[in-house]
Design an enzyme around this catalytic site. Sequence first.
Site, PDB file in Angstrom:
ATOM      1  N   CYS A  77       3.404  -9.209   9.390  1.00 33.12           N
ATOM      2  CA  CYS A  77       3.371  -8.295   8.142  1.00 33.12           C
ATOM      3  C   CYS A  77       4.862  -7.566   8.313  1.00 33.12           C
ATOM      4  O   CYS A  77       4.901  -6.572   8.992  1.00 33.12           O
ATOM      5  CB  CYS A  77       2.478  -7.483   8.354  1.00 33.12           C
ATOM      6  SG  CYS A  77       2.357  -6.127   7.106  1.00 33.12           S
ATOM      7  N   CYS A 116       4.423  -3.677   8.118  1.00 32.82           N
ATOM      8  CA  CYS A 116       3.851  -3.275   9.228  1.00 32.82           C
ATOM      9  C   CYS A 116       4.973  -2.979  10.222  1.00 32.82           C
ATOM     10  O   CYS A 116       4.920  -1.925  10.994  1.00 32.82           O
ATOM     11  CB  CYS A 116       2.983  -4.322   9.833  1.00 32.82           C
ATOM     12  SG  CYS A 116       1.605  -4.712   8.971  1.00 32.82           S
TER      13      CYS A 116
END
Length: 132
Positions: free
Chosen positions: A30, A33
Amino acid sequence: MAVVSLDGRSFGPALVRPGILLIGWWAKWCAPCCVLGPDVARVAQQHPDITFALVDVDAEPELAEVLGVQTMPALMVFRDGFLLLNHVGPVPEPLLEDLVRQARALDMDGVRHEVAEYRASNARVRIGQHGG
């Protein structure tokens, strides 16, 4: 305080510890992230009395499922075991700082009182529904 990693065994004890617990949910794949972790680490350095944690959802899928984490990044803020925030999406460092400020300022005695009143009123409703 350093950022800790939580798993299925360490989550419960971290949650019941008094104080503020800020958890970032992330995954290696991600892209947003990848920003969350460093931001959490920088804010953690400024607040050693708060527990900052990260949970890798790929390493802890059961924990993510139990807590309803389906989209990353996600952020949860707890204080004294009460969930204060469940946010999905990126959280920039200034907002993390503001969340810490708000969590510190919260009147937890007032929260406990309101929860106790709610539970008592909800119990009366259930008793009334059963003809009691």
